[in-house]
Design a protein around this motif. Sequence first.
Motif, short mmCIF file in Angstrom:
data_model
loop_
_atom_site.label_atom_id
_atom_site.label_comp_id
_atom_site.label_asym_id
_atom_site.label_seq_id
_atom_site.Cartn_x
_atom_site.Cartn_y
_atom_site.Cartn_z
N GLY A 19 0.77 -1.24 -0.14
CA GLY A 19 0.05 0.07 -0.09
C GLY A 19 0.85 1.12 -0.18
O GLY A 19 0.30 2.37 0.08
N GLN A 20 2.13 1.07 -0.16
CA GLN A 20 2.98 2.24 0.08
C GLN A 20 3.57 2.36 -1.65
O GLN A 20 3.72 1.39 -1.99
N SER A 21 3.84 3.71 -1.83
CA SER A 21 4.66 4.00 -3.18
C SER A 21 5.51 5.03 -3.12
O SER A 21 5.74 5.66 -2.06
N LEU A 22 6.23 5.15 -4.27
CA LEU A 22 7.15 5.93 -4.28
C LEU A 22 6.66 7.32 -4.57
O LEU A 22 7.30 8.47 -4.28
N TYR A 23 5.44 7.30 -5.06
CA TYR A 23 4.93 8.71 -5.32
C TYR A 23 4.70 9.54 -3.96
O TYR A 23 4.83 10.47 -3.61
N ASP A 63 21.14 -10.44 -8.75
CA ASP A 63 20.90 -9.88 -10.27
C ASP A 63 19.16 -9.86 -10.30
O ASP A 63 18.56 -8.93 -10.88
N ASP A 64 18.61 -10.72 -9.92
CA ASP A 64 17.21 -10.90 -9.96
C ASP A 64 16.56 -9.77 -8.98
O ASP A 64 15.76 -8.92 -9.46
N TYR A 65 17.18 -9.46 -7.87
CA TYR A 65 16.81 -8.55 -7.00
C TYR A 65 17.08 -7.13 -7.38
O TYR A 65 16.16 -6.14 -7.55
N ILE A 66 18.34 -7.15 -8.06
CA ILE A 66 18.40 -5.68 -8.70
C ILE A 66 17.59 -5.33 -9.88
O ILE A 66 17.11 -4.32 -9.72
N LYS A 67 17.33 -6.39 -10.71
CA LYS A 67 16.22 -5.97 -11.73
C LYS A 67 14.78 -5.85 -11.21
O LYS A 67 14.37 -4.71 -11.75
N LYS A 68 14.49 -6.31 -10.23
CA LYS A 68 13.30 -5.99 -9.76
C LYS A 68 13.04 -4.83 -9.15
O LYS A 68 12.15 -3.86 -9.35
N LEU A 69 14.20 -4.24 -8.32
CA LEU A 69 14.12 -2.98 -7.68
C LEU A 69 14.26 -1.68 -8.66
O LEU A 69 13.76 -0.86 -8.60
N ALA A 70 15.15 -2.18 -9.79
CA ALA A 70 15.21 -1.06 -10.97
C ALA A 70 13.88 -0.98 -11.65
O ALA A 70 13.52 0.16 -12.07
N ASP A 75 9.21 1.68 -13.11
CA ASP A 75 7.54 1.82 -13.28
C ASP A 75 7.06 2.83 -12.60
O ASP A 75 6.16 3.85 -13.20
N GLU A 76 7.29 3.31 -11.41
CA GLU A 76 6.72 4.24 -10.76
C GLU A 76 7.10 5.85 -11.07
O GLU A 76 6.35 6.72 -11.20
N VAL A 77 8.16 5.90 -11.83
CA VAL A 77 8.67 7.10 -12.42
C VAL A 77 7.58 7.28 -13.87
O VAL A 77 7.38 8.35 -14.14
N ASN A 80 4.42 8.48 -12.96
CA ASN A 80 4.20 10.00 -12.44
C ASN A 80 5.14 10.88 -13.32
O ASN A 80 5.73 11.72 -12.54
N ASN A 81 5.21 10.62 -14.71
CA ASN A 81 5.92 11.33 -15.46
C ASN A 81 5.91 12.86 -15.66
O ASN A 81 6.52 13.60 -16.18
N ASP A 82 4.70 13.41 -15.10
CA ASP A 82 4.51 14.72 -14.84
C ASP A 82 5.35 15.47 -14.03
O ASP A 82 5.52 16.61 -14.27
N ILE A 83 5.88 14.77 -12.78
CA ILE A 83 6.68 15.35 -12.03
C ILE A 83 8.28 14.76 -12.02
O ILE A 83 9.07 15.58 -11.34
N ILE A 84 8.15 13.77 -12.61
CA ILE A 84 9.73 13.02 -12.11
C ILE A 84 9.98 12.24 -13.45
O ILE A 84 9.05 11.72 -13.92
N SER A 85 11.21 12.13 -14.11
CA SER A 85 11.97 11.44 -15.15
C SER A 85 13.36 10.70 -14.71
O SER A 85 13.94 11.30 -13.93
N MET A 86 13.40 9.57 -15.21
CA MET A 86 14.89 9.10 -14.92
C MET A 86 15.75 9.81 -15.89
O MET A 86 15.58 10.54 -16.81
N ALA A 87 16.99 9.87 -15.15
CA ALA A 87 18.16 10.68 -15.73
C ALA A 87 19.17 9.77 -15.93
O ALA A 87 19.68 8.94 -14.81
#
Length: 321
Positions: A19-23, A63-70, A75-77, A80-87
Amino acid sequence: MKYIDFHCDTLLKIIDEKGQSLYSNTVASVDFKRLKKAEAMAQFFAIFLIDKDTLEEKFDSDDDYIKKLAKILKDEVAKNNDIISMAYNAEDLIKNYASGKVSAFLTIEDGRSVDGKLEKLDEYYDLGIRLLTLTWNYENCFGYPNSEDLDIMNKGLKPFGKEAVEYMNHIGMIIDVSHLSDGGFYDVAKISKKPFIASHSNSRELSPHPRNLTDDMIKILAQKGGVMGLNFAPQFLNEDISLKDSKVELMVKHLNHIKNVGGEDVLALGSDFDGIGGNLEINSSDKMYLLFDALKKYGWSERLIEKLAYKNAIRVIGDIL
């Protein structure tokens, strides 16, 4: 005041919280909503390598862990692409800011998953990783960690670690020496042709934790064109490292010392939000202004605060990526 923070462990906090998000969330110090409110320019999100036993209970491999967190971050970025983007470089950072967006950078904390294979660095680069903290608190293929054991602390990089530093220079990945042994630091300084950073480390002269940098290290880091990110953890701020209070007054003291030793170009921020505990006066990304306000009261100019907050970071990102 816009700012760039070189280190947070928020991904680790979010992954197990339903129920928690990065947004927006109530369990972490960082989320997109608060970053936007704080006028953050960029946040570096670390994929911290949890201990092997815990990791293998839920994931097939590092590597499975790294790929899933990435994927969680990307996905959350995207949502919410109106306020944040990958760089992935300085050009992305500037472009995102011009569009009114925060930038999200991906990092890995602890190079154990590289496992002595340069091709792994290529894989992580292709995944979007732009900074690698060479070690955490244990020996790995790169070298040895910070330690109270002087024998360990004085050990340098392993042969693979030396080769990897050159390769990271070549592909354009930031070398992070926070958590590295003193011997490893000096090897990186000797080998790296590009600037490197200590993403979340303070002054050992003021707080004698082995995770912090000596004055000699600060000078060398500055000479190499790198930066060190101010860590908000109590044990890296206090003279008595057992104390649990993280106060803005202590942060100012460290920043003044670092500036006096290494010059104003070595200053940066690396809060370590969501990887630290204690009584934090600045306990959320939207309270970063408390530090900037305090620096003004202590006589810092707007120009100098800007160098700390984002200008030095932009320079280093551009030089390396």
